[in-house]
Design a protein around this motif. Structure first.
Motif, PDB file in Angstrom:
ATOM      1  N   PHE A   1     -89.975  11.580 -68.596  1.00 32.69           N
ATOM      2  CA  PHE A   1     -90.344  10.706 -67.727  1.00 32.69           C
ATOM      3  C   PHE A   1     -91.701   9.987 -67.736  1.00 32.69           C
ATOM      4  O   PHE A   1     -92.544  10.982 -67.909  1.00 32.69           O
ATOM      5  CB  PHE A   1     -90.192  11.266 -66.272  1.00 32.69           C
ATOM      6  CG  PHE A   1     -88.809  11.574 -65.613  1.00 32.69           C
ATOM      7  CD1 PHE A   1     -87.977  10.384 -65.521  1.00 32.69           C
ATOM      8  CD2 PHE A   1     -88.318  12.752 -65.378  1.00 32.69           C
ATOM      9  CE1 PHE A   1     -86.616  10.495 -65.053  1.00 32.69           C
ATOM     10  CE2 PHE A   1     -86.835  12.776 -64.910  1.00 32.69           C
ATOM     11  CZ  PHE A   1     -86.129  11.868 -64.907  1.00 32.69           C
ATOM     12  N   SER A   2     -91.958   8.832 -67.617  1.00 32.46           N
ATOM     13  CA  SER A   2     -93.292   8.304 -67.472  1.00 32.46           C
ATOM     14  C   SER A   2     -93.479   7.677 -66.151  1.00 32.46           C
ATOM     15  O   SER A   2     -92.592   6.786 -65.730  1.00 32.46           O
ATOM     16  CB  SER A   2     -93.478   7.375 -68.714  1.00 32.46           C
ATOM     17  OG  SER A   2     -93.516   8.139 -69.845  1.00 32.46           O
ATOM     18  N   ILE A   3     -94.392   7.942 -65.476  1.00 34.54           N
ATOM     19  CA  ILE A   3     -94.705   7.184 -64.305  1.00 34.54           C
ATOM     20  C   ILE A   3     -96.040   6.429 -64.250  1.00 34.54           C
ATOM     21  O   ILE A   3     -97.020   7.158 -64.655  1.00 34.54           O
ATOM     22  CB  ILE A   3     -94.696   8.209 -62.973  1.00 34.54           C
ATOM     23  CG1 ILE A   3     -93.254   8.930 -62.701  1.00 34.54           C
ATOM     24  CG2 ILE A   3     -95.072   7.357 -61.867  1.00 34.54           C
ATOM     25  CD1 ILE A   3     -93.217   9.963 -61.783  1.00 34.54           C
TER      26      ILE A   3
ATOM     27  N   ASP B   1     -95.590  21.249 -72.088  1.00 39.46           N
ATOM     28  CA  ASP B   1     -95.081  21.181 -70.516  1.00 39.46           C
ATOM     29  C   ASP B   1     -94.919  19.459 -70.521  1.00 39.46           C
ATOM     30  O   ASP B   1     -95.948  18.603 -70.871  1.00 39.46           O
ATOM     31  CB  ASP B   1     -96.035  21.587 -69.533  1.00 39.46           C
ATOM     32  CG  ASP B   1     -96.118  23.085 -69.775  1.00 39.46           C
ATOM     33  OD1 ASP B   1     -95.090  23.640 -69.803  1.00 39.46           O
ATOM     34  OD2 ASP B   1     -97.074  23.768 -69.616  1.00 39.46           O
ATOM     35  N   PRO B   2     -94.022  19.116 -69.598  1.00 37.78           N
ATOM     36  CA  PRO B   2     -94.257  17.526 -69.267  1.00 37.78           C
ATOM     37  C   PRO B   2     -95.231  17.129 -68.391  1.00 37.78           C
ATOM     38  O   PRO B   2     -95.985  17.836 -67.673  1.00 37.78           O
ATOM     39  CB  PRO B   2     -92.517  17.245 -68.461  1.00 37.78           C
ATOM     40  CG  PRO B   2     -92.424  18.724 -67.841  1.00 37.78           C
ATOM     41  CD  PRO B   2     -93.108  19.697 -68.997  1.00 37.78           C
ATOM     42  N   ALA B   3     -95.614  15.895 -68.534  1.00 35.63           N
ATOM     43  CA  ALA B   3     -96.525  15.438 -67.559  1.00 35.63           C
ATOM     44  C   ALA B   3     -96.102  14.994 -66.038  1.00 35.63           C
ATOM     45  O   ALA B   3     -96.841  14.682 -65.041  1.00 35.63           O
ATOM     46  CB  ALA B   3     -97.361  14.150 -68.310  1.00 35.63           C
ATOM     47  N   VAL B   4     -94.837  14.889 -65.999  1.00 32.55           N
ATOM     48  CA  VAL B   4     -94.242  14.415 -64.807  1.00 32.55           C
ATOM     49  C   VAL B   4     -93.260  15.459 -64.654  1.00 32.55           C
ATOM     50  O   VAL B   4     -92.182  15.892 -65.340  1.00 32.55           O
ATOM     51  CB  VAL B   4     -93.424  13.130 -64.962  1.00 32.55           C
ATOM     52  CG1 VAL B   4     -92.740  12.994 -63.630  1.00 32.55           C
ATOM     53  CG2 VAL B   4     -94.209  11.978 -65.275  1.00 32.55           C
TER      54      VAL B   4
ATOM     55  N   GLY C   1    -100.704  17.540 -58.482  1.00 29.56           N
ATOM     56  CA  GLY C   1    -101.153  18.787 -58.995  1.00 29.56           C
ATOM     57  C   GLY C   1    -101.349  19.723 -57.691  1.00 29.56           C
ATOM     58  O   GLY C   1    -101.012  20.952 -57.607  1.00 29.56           O
ATOM     59  N   THR C   2    -101.915  19.040 -56.541  1.00 27.14           N
ATOM     60  CA  THR C   2    -102.057  20.017 -55.463  1.00 27.14           C
ATOM     61  C   THR C   2    -100.936  20.921 -54.878  1.00 27.14           C
ATOM     62  O   THR C   2    -100.817  21.899 -54.352  1.00 27.14           O
ATOM     63  CB  THR C   2    -102.993  19.294 -54.250  1.00 27.14           C
ATOM     64  OG1 THR C   2    -104.043  18.743 -55.138  1.00 27.14           O
ATOM     65  CG2 THR C   2    -103.424  20.047 -53.156  1.00 27.14           C
ATOM     66  N   LEU C   3     -99.825  19.836 -54.865  1.00 21.15           N
ATOM     67  CA  LEU C   3     -98.726  20.308 -54.020  1.00 21.15           C
ATOM     68  C   LEU C   3     -97.378  20.845 -55.015  1.00 21.15           C
ATOM     69  O   LEU C   3     -96.715  21.711 -54.751  1.00 21.15           O
ATOM     70  CB  LEU C   3     -98.040  19.208 -53.347  1.00 21.15           C
ATOM     71  CG  LEU C   3     -98.773  18.713 -52.131  1.00 21.15           C
ATOM     72  CD1 LEU C   3     -98.035  17.353 -51.576  1.00 21.15           C
ATOM     73  CD2 LEU C   3     -98.867  19.673 -51.184  1.00 21.15           C
ATOM     74  N   TYR C   4     -97.347  20.304 -56.425  1.00 22.32           N
ATOM     75  CA  TYR C   4     -96.544  20.442 -57.471  1.00 22.32           C
ATOM     76  C   TYR C   4     -96.960  21.301 -58.526  1.00 22.32           C
ATOM     77  O   TYR C   4     -96.264  21.441 -59.614  1.00 22.32           O
ATOM     78  CB  TYR C   4     -95.812  19.244 -57.708  1.00 22.32           C
ATOM     79  CG  TYR C   4     -94.917  18.629 -56.461  1.00 22.32           C
ATOM     80  CD1 TYR C   4     -93.670  19.018 -56.039  1.00 22.32           C
ATOM     81  CD2 TYR C   4     -95.375  17.722 -55.794  1.00 22.32           C
ATOM     82  CE1 TYR C   4     -93.057  18.856 -55.128  1.00 22.32           C
ATOM     83  CE2 TYR C   4     -94.550  17.275 -54.636  1.00 22.32           C
ATOM     84  CZ  TYR C   4     -93.535  17.817 -54.211  1.00 22.32           C
ATOM     85  OH  TYR C   4     -92.656  17.459 -53.392  1.00 22.32           O
TER      86      TYR C   4
ATOM     87  N   ALA D   1     -97.910  18.154 -63.191  1.00 20.57           N
ATOM     88  CA  ALA D   1     -97.565  16.909 -62.348  1.00 20.57           C
ATOM     89  C   ALA D   1     -98.661  15.970 -62.297  1.00 20.57           C
ATOM     90  O   ALA D   1     -98.737  15.050 -61.427  1.00 20.57           O
ATOM     91  CB  ALA D   1     -97.448  17.187 -60.981  1.00 20.57           C
ATOM     92  N   THR D   2     -99.162  15.697 -63.495  1.00 21.19           N
ATOM     93  CA  THR D   2    -100.210  14.969 -63.753  1.00 21.19           C
ATOM     94  C   THR D   2     -99.879  13.426 -63.474  1.00 21.19           C
ATOM     95  O   THR D   2    -100.772  12.809 -62.794  1.00 21.19           O
ATOM     96  CB  THR D   2    -100.832  15.234 -65.081  1.00 21.19           C
ATOM     97  OG1 THR D   2    -101.437  16.314 -65.215  1.00 21.19           O
ATOM     98  CG2 THR D   2    -102.117  14.329 -65.332  1.00 21.19           C
ATOM     99  N   GLY D   3     -98.692  13.140 -63.993  1.00 18.81           N
ATOM    100  CA  GLY D   3     -98.239  11.764 -63.974  1.00 18.81           C
ATOM    101  C   GLY D   3     -97.313  11.665 -62.586  1.00 18.81           C
ATOM    102  O   GLY D   3     -97.277  10.502 -62.342  1.00 18.81           O
TER     103      GLY D   3
END
Length: 186
Positions: free
Chosen positions: A9-11, A24-27, A60-63, A67-69
């Motif tokens: 996924f790309s956001i 690890d995925p960025a999303v 990143g704070t919540l997930y 969860a960078t993307g």
């Protein structure tokens, strides 16, 4: 979906193209706000879903660190204490394709409810493996989910979800990578 059952996924242009079991995925992908670290997102059926949230990153704070993307959060439909409900979908198609999806919601009093849902997919292969002589890329999978909801007051709600996924098929997990040899002009 990329090769070998991975996903990308790309956001807003942030994603990862790495093909590795240790990358690890960025999303991040979450199910009911719970991270799915090594998930089979594109191998399973999505059924009885309330909504899918796409949250732009960084989250990143919540997930967490993956969860960078951003985050794709899949939220299942939870039981409803107000009404008895049910749904059934049947589908048939070529290559002996059969699909069944359904759910039933059962309220048990004013504060407790149970919901059961499931999906089944079966299809013959539609590609021919010239090496083995067999049809490949068939599907045979089923998923079930049972959830319970207890809501004793307007300020407290608790839910429990159990989900199972099983697959026994001959799908090719990647793009076509084998070619017939061309003997050239005769």
């Amino acid at each position: 979906k990329s090769n070998f059952s991975g996903y990308n996924f790309s956001i807003r242009g942030v994603g990862t193209k790495a093909v590795s079991a240790s990358s690890d995925p960025a999303v991040a992908v979450s199910f009911n706000n719970t991270p799915l670290i090594r998930n089979r997102l594109f191998e399973q059926e999505l059924f009885d879903i309330q909504r899918i949230e796409v949250l732009r990153g960084p989250q990143g704070t919540l997930y967490g660190r993956n969860a960078t993307g951003g985050v794709v959060n899949i939220l299942p439909a939870l039981p409803d204490t107000r009404e008895l409900a049910g749904e059934l979908q049947l589908e048939a198609g070529n290559y002996a394709s059969r699909r069944v999806q359904g759910m039933i919601n059962i309220p048990l009093g004013n504060t407790f409810a149970v919901r059961a849902a499931g999906a089944y997919t079966k299809r013959d292969g539609f590609e021919y493996n010239t090496f083995t002589g067999n049809d490949v890329n068939g599907r045979d999978l089923w998923s079930t989910r049972v959830s319970a909801l207890w809501e004793p007051s307007s300020t407290f709600k608790a839910s429990l979800i159990w989900q199972h996924f099983e697959e026994d098929d001959n799908r090719s997990r990647s793009g076509k990578q084998l070619c017939n040899r061309d003997p050239g002009p005769t």
